[in-house]
Every structure is written in structure tokens, then in C-alpha cells.
Design a protein around this motif. Structure first.
Motif, short mmCIF file in Angstrom:
data_model
loop_
_atom_site.label_atom_id
_atom_site.label_comp_id
_atom_site.label_asym_id
_atom_site.label_seq_id
_atom_site.Cartn_x
_atom_site.Cartn_y
_atom_site.Cartn_z
N PHE A 195 0.89 -1.16 0.00
CA PHE A 195 0.00 0.00 0.00
C PHE A 195 0.93 1.21 0.00
CE2 PHE A 195 -2.70 3.25 1.82
CZ PHE A 195 -4.01 2.89 1.53
N ILE A 196 1.14 1.79 -1.19
CA ILE A 196 2.18 2.81 -1.36
C ILE A 196 1.57 4.21 -1.32
CG2 ILE A 196 3.97 3.66 -2.90
CD1 ILE A 196 4.19 0.83 -4.05
N VAL A 197 2.15 5.08 -0.52
CA VAL A 197 1.65 6.45 -0.37
C VAL A 197 2.74 7.42 -0.79
CG1 VAL A 197 0.65 8.13 1.20
CG2 VAL A 197 0.19 5.69 1.55
N MET A 198 2.43 8.23 -1.79
CA MET A 198 3.37 9.21 -2.32
C MET A 198 2.98 10.63 -1.87
SD MET A 198 5.55 7.34 -3.94
CE MET A 198 6.45 8.47 -5.03
N PRO A 199 3.88 11.60 -2.01
CA PRO A 199 3.61 12.96 -1.50
C PRO A 199 2.37 13.62 -2.06
CG PRO A 199 5.95 12.69 -1.94
CD PRO A 199 5.28 11.47 -2.47
N SER A 200 1.98 13.32 -3.28
CA SER A 200 0.82 13.99 -3.87
C SER A 200 -0.51 13.36 -3.45
CB SER A 200 0.91 13.95 -5.40
OG SER A 200 0.80 12.62 -5.88
N ALA A 201 -0.47 12.31 -2.65
CA ALA A 201 -1.69 11.61 -2.27
C ALA A 201 -2.58 12.48 -1.39
CB ALA A 201 -1.34 10.32 -1.53
N ASP A 202 -3.86 12.21 -1.45
CA ASP A 202 -4.81 12.75 -0.47
C ASP A 202 -4.58 11.96 0.82
OD1 ASP A 202 -7.02 13.17 1.19
OD2 ASP A 202 -8.41 13.39 -0.47
N LEU A 203 -3.87 12.55 1.75
CA LEU A 203 -3.40 11.80 2.91
C LEU A 203 -4.55 11.34 3.80
CD1 LEU A 203 -0.61 10.88 3.72
CD2 LEU A 203 -0.48 12.81 5.31
N ASP A 204 -5.55 12.18 3.97
CA ASP A 204 -6.68 11.77 4.81
C ASP A 204 -7.36 10.53 4.23
OD1 ASP A 204 -6.31 13.79 6.66
OD2 ASP A 204 -7.66 15.18 5.63
N ALA A 205 -7.59 10.54 2.91
CA ALA A 205 -8.23 9.39 2.27
C ALA A 205 -7.33 8.16 2.34
CB ALA A 205 -8.56 9.72 0.82
N ALA A 206 -6.03 8.36 2.12
CA ALA A 206 -5.10 7.24 2.15
C ALA A 206 -5.06 6.59 3.52
CB ALA A 206 -3.71 7.71 1.73
N VAL A 207 -5.02 7.39 4.56
CA VAL A 207 -4.96 6.85 5.92
C VAL A 207 -6.24 6.09 6.25
CG1 VAL A 207 -4.95 7.46 8.36
CG2 VAL A 207 -3.31 8.51 6.82
N ALA A 208 -7.38 6.68 5.94
CA ALA A 208 -8.65 6.03 6.24
C ALA A 208 -8.75 4.68 5.55
CB ALA A 208 -9.81 6.93 5.82
N GLN A 209 -8.34 4.62 4.28
CA GLN A 209 -8.41 3.37 3.54
C GLN A 209 -7.32 2.39 3.98
OE1 GLN A 209 -10.90 2.39 1.13
NE2 GLN A 209 -11.75 4.03 2.39
#
Length: 466
Positions: free
Chosen positions: A235-249
Motif C-alpha cells: 500500500f504505497i503512499v506518495m507525496p501527492s496523495a490525499d493523505l486523509d483518504a489514504a490513511v482512512a483506507q
């Protein structure tokens, strides 16, 4: 004898007898007889049966869901969602199955025409796990029925109640005798069933060891096999991600089904620029996860499927810590059942055994990546290749992940999930072949090429399944 135990309490639910050799032989004979009839059944009759099975799942959804919650511990809400997904799966094949089976026509360079026809091959043995006890079976069964094949289910020993209900739903919908049967047999009897001439092919969802054993037996019998094995999905998270959505998911993707899913996000690989922010929010989310009674609507996850499964995860955590990993929190047995609190592991050595195993429980591993190259390298540095999820709004990064992540599936800016319409499966030690969609149905069909001379009358060209 099979024993069904409630993992939330440890109490016995029921016992189920194992088939005798004579009973097993009789079931195989019924399957072979059913295929001789069903293979020529018109498509409209097949689709009508699929729709009626979907109706039964909808009518009986509460009873079906309750059995899954009792036998393997999933929350009642997720069990209901699983039953609903099964009904939808039957309806997808009822609606779109005929188009999936339509013959294809193409001209030949030497003159004349070739038609490609999809034809059924016979009884398919499915060896299925306990984690999604209805959906795992339905995603083989719905396309098998549509294809003109018949199904035999060897289900996990701890969900024999679910297995019986599956057969009941198909029978109650008016299926011909022998079209779908539950085989209450132990793993030691599987190789003999695969070798039986009445079995045409086999599909398995399970562990690497089970996959290797089944593939070996199928290979000796020269029979088609589809394997959906383990995964340690990145589950890869990059700087441009919507961080709130990424964390919740990320939280949802790690704790779904108490972390017991092949496509659960198991390794969070986070770019260094957003690592600290992600970890702060992700830790809060994982700490807030409530484990408890699967029938309590206020809880987030139930127990693991069994005390044995819980103990396996605990052993993995102890080994990881002994090799230098840090358990920030969680991984604690709670209550009286097979419960385990959600947790996070960091500092996991990339050469540790845990990188070559699947944690089937609510424990996330988190890694820091300096850039996209390192993120991809960490993602691929495992023997598995089932699913993946990437979070970036940069289109160039999206294309790079699609091209370079070694997996059968990649979800972009969303949690990975299966769908009746989309092919499902992996590469490397996650198995081979596909389930679902048209490709899943075609896995267990004969692709027959029919040649026509250039002057053949058009009336000779027809759908063999009409």
C-alpha cells in the motif's frame, strides 16, 4: 468428523460427519451425470437458474450471514455484505454470461473463416478457504454454472455449516441433481479426487503449501488448475496523495475481516516526505479499532477465525521482534475468544522471514521509502504478487506503478477489492490463472477453433451453445 467452533467464545457449534469412500464416489457419479445433461442446457435456462440462486441468497441473507459470523468470526455487517456480493455475482453472470460465451469470428490468411467457441469441460473441484466462506465459493460457482460445467466444493473444515448452506441455496433454486455438491472430506482425500477421471479441473484458494500440493496432483493427472494463493500486498503512499483518504483506507484495508484477506494491505510503504504525517494519523486510526462480539454493530472487527490462527500471528510477531522489528502497539490477545488487537510493526528487516510470509491478522508493517524507485523495490522484494494499492495524484507515477509493480492487480487511489466483473488473481508465488469476469469463466472451458471453407454457407456458422 468436522467440528465447528465459535472463535468468539470457544464454544462448539456443531459437528459434521466426513463422507465415507462410498458416499464420495456416489457424489462424483452424480456430478458426472449432471454434467452430461447440463452441458447442453440452453443459455436462457442457465441464466434463469443463476437469477433464482441470487434470489435465494437475498431471501436467506440474515441466516447465511449469521452462520459465517458464528463459524469464523467476521462481523455480522461484513457477513451481510458478503452475502449481498454473492447475490450480485450470480446476477452479473446471469446478465452478462451469454455475451461472454458468444463465439468470435475471424478471417484466415489462406482463405476461409475461423470461429472460436467456448465449450464446457466437466465437473470442477473447488478447494476453498474459510476467510470469505460464501464469496470464495461463489466466484468459482457462478461462472461454472454459466459455462455449463458443474461444481464440487471441498470447503475448509471449520466452515462446514456455511458449506451446507451453499448447497442448500443452489438446490432450493431448482438446480438439477448433482449440479453443485459439498464434499465433506479431509485434505488427505483431495489428491484422490483430483486423480478421478470424473473430475475435469481444479481451482484452489489457500496457502502456498496447499497450492503446491494441489498443483502437483493436478499435474500428475494432466488437469487444468487455477491457484489463488497468499499475498503481502503493498500500500504505497506518495507525496501527492490525499493523505486523509489514504490513511482512512489504509486502516480499513488492514483490518478488514480481522486482517484475514489475501488482498488486505499488509505492507504500508510511505514516501519519506509524508512518512511522519502518515504514521501519526495511521497510528491513531489503528489504535481506535475496536475488536469484540461480531454481532455488536459498534465494533470494527471480530476475532480471528480460530485460536490456532491467532497463535500463528503471535508467533510471527515474536520472531519479528527477535530479529529487530519494533511492535509499536497492538498484537495483544484480548477477551476470552480468539481476539487480537490491531497493531503496527516498524523496522522490519527487508531480509527477515516475515518479508516472505503473510501475516493473516490485523498487524500492519510500515516502511519508509526515499523515492518512487525505492518504493517499487520494497514492494517487489517479496515472493508474492497478488494485489497492490498506490496513492498518488501524479499521472506519471501512476503509469510507473502500473508498469513496474509485480502484481496481478493494482488499485489507484482506492483500496483493492474483488468485483464480479474484473479478473482476479496474481503472479509469482501468489498463484496463476484468474477468477471472475469472462476470463475466470474461460479458465475452465474448451476454446474450440472451428474452421470453415471460404464458400461455406452462412447458415452453417452458429453458436454451439444455442
Amino acid at each position: 468428523m468436522f467440528r465447528s467452533v465459535n472463535p468468539a467464545t470457544g464454544a462448539e457449534i456443531a459437528t459434521y460427519p466426513e463422507l465415507t469412500p462410498a458416499e464420495l464416489d456416489a457424489k462424483l457419479a452424480r456430478a458426472a451425470a449432471a454434467f452430461r445433461h447440463w452441458r447442453t442446457t440452453p443459455l436462457e435456462e442457465r441464466t434463469a437458474l443463476l437469477a433464482r440462486i441470487a434470489d435465494r441468497f437475498e431471501v436467506e441473507r440474515e441466516r447465511l450471514a449469521r452462520m459465517a459470523s458464528l463459524e469464523m468470526g467476521k462481523t455480522l455487517a461484513t457477513a451481510l455484505a458478503e452475502v449481498d456480493k454473492c447475490a450480485a455475482g450470480f446476477r452479473v453472470y446471469a446478465e452478462h454470461g451469454p455475451a461472454m460465451l458468444a463465439p468470435k469470428r475471424q478471417s484466415l490468411t489462406g482463405g476461409g473463416t475461423a470461429e472460436l467457441h467456448w465449450l464446457p469441460i466437466g465437473p470442477v473441484l473447488a478447494i476453498m478457504p474459510w476467510n470469505f466462506p460464501y464469496w470464495q465459493a461463489v466466484r468459482f460457482l457462478a461462472p461454472a454454472i454459466m459455462a455449463g460445467n458443474v461444481g464440487l466444493l471441498k470447503h475448509a473444515s471449520i466452515v462446514q455449516g456455511v458449506a451446507g448452506l451453499l448447497e442448500e441455496m443452489v438446490t432450493a433454486a431448482g438446480a438439477p441433481d448433482g449440479l453443485f455438491q459439498n464434499l465433506a472430506i479431509k485434505s488427505s482425500a483431495v489428491a484422490g479426487v483430483i486423480a478421478d477421471d470424473r473430475i475435469a479441473a481444479v481451482t484452489l484458494t489457500g496457502s502456498e503449501a496447499a497450492g503446491a500440493s494441489v498443483a502437483e496432483a493436478a499435474g500428475r493427472a494432466l488437469k487444468k488448475v487455477v491457484l489463488e494463493l497468499g499475498g503481502s500486498d503493498p500500500f504505497i503512499v506518495m507525496p501527492s496523495a490525499d493523505l486523509d483518504a489514504a490513511v482512512a483506507q489504509a486502516v480499513k484495508a488492514r483490518i478488514q475481516n480481522s486482517g484475514q484477506s489475501c488482498i488486505c494491505a499488509k505492507r504500508m510503504i510511505v514516501h519519506a516526505d509524508v512518512y511522519d504525517a502518515f504514521m501519526a494519523r495511521f497510528s491513531d486510526g489503528m489504535r481506535a479499532v475496536k475488536a469484540g462480539d461480531p454481532f455488536d454493530p459498534a465494533i470494527d472487527m471480530g476475532p480471528l477465525s480460530s485460536f490456532e490462527q491467532r497463535d500463528t500471528v503471535l508467533e510471527q510477531l515474536e520472531e519479528a521482534k527477535s530479529l529487530g522489528a519494533t511492535l509499536l502497539f497492538g498484537g495483544e490477545p484480548t477477551a476470552d475468544g480468539a481476539y487480537l488487537s490491531a497493531g503496527i510493526l516498524t523496522d522490519v528487516p527487508l531480509d527477515s522471514p516475515l518479508m516472505h510470509e503473510e501475516i493473516f491478522g490485523p498487524i500492519a508493517m510500515v516502511f519508509r521509502a526515499a523515492d518512487i524507485d525505492e518504493a517499487i523495490r520494497i514492494a517487489n522484494d517479496i515472493p508474492f504478487g497478488l494485489g497492490s494499492s498506490v496513492w498518488t495524484r501524479d499521472e506519471g507515477e501512476q503509469r510507473r506503478f502500473v508498469r513496474d509493480i509485480e502484481a496481478g492487480m493494482t488499485a489507484i487511489n482506492q483500496m483493492l477489492a474483488s468485483s464480479p466483473e474484473a479478473p482476479f488473481g496474481g503472479i509469482k508465488r501468489s498463484g496463476h490463472g484468474r477468477e471472475l469476469g469472462p476470463y475466470g469463466m474461460h479458465e475452465f472451458m474448451n476454446l474450440k477453433t472451428v474452421m470453415y471453407a471460404a464458400d461455406a454457407p452462412l447458415g452453417a456458422r452458429t453458436n454451439a451453445l444455442d
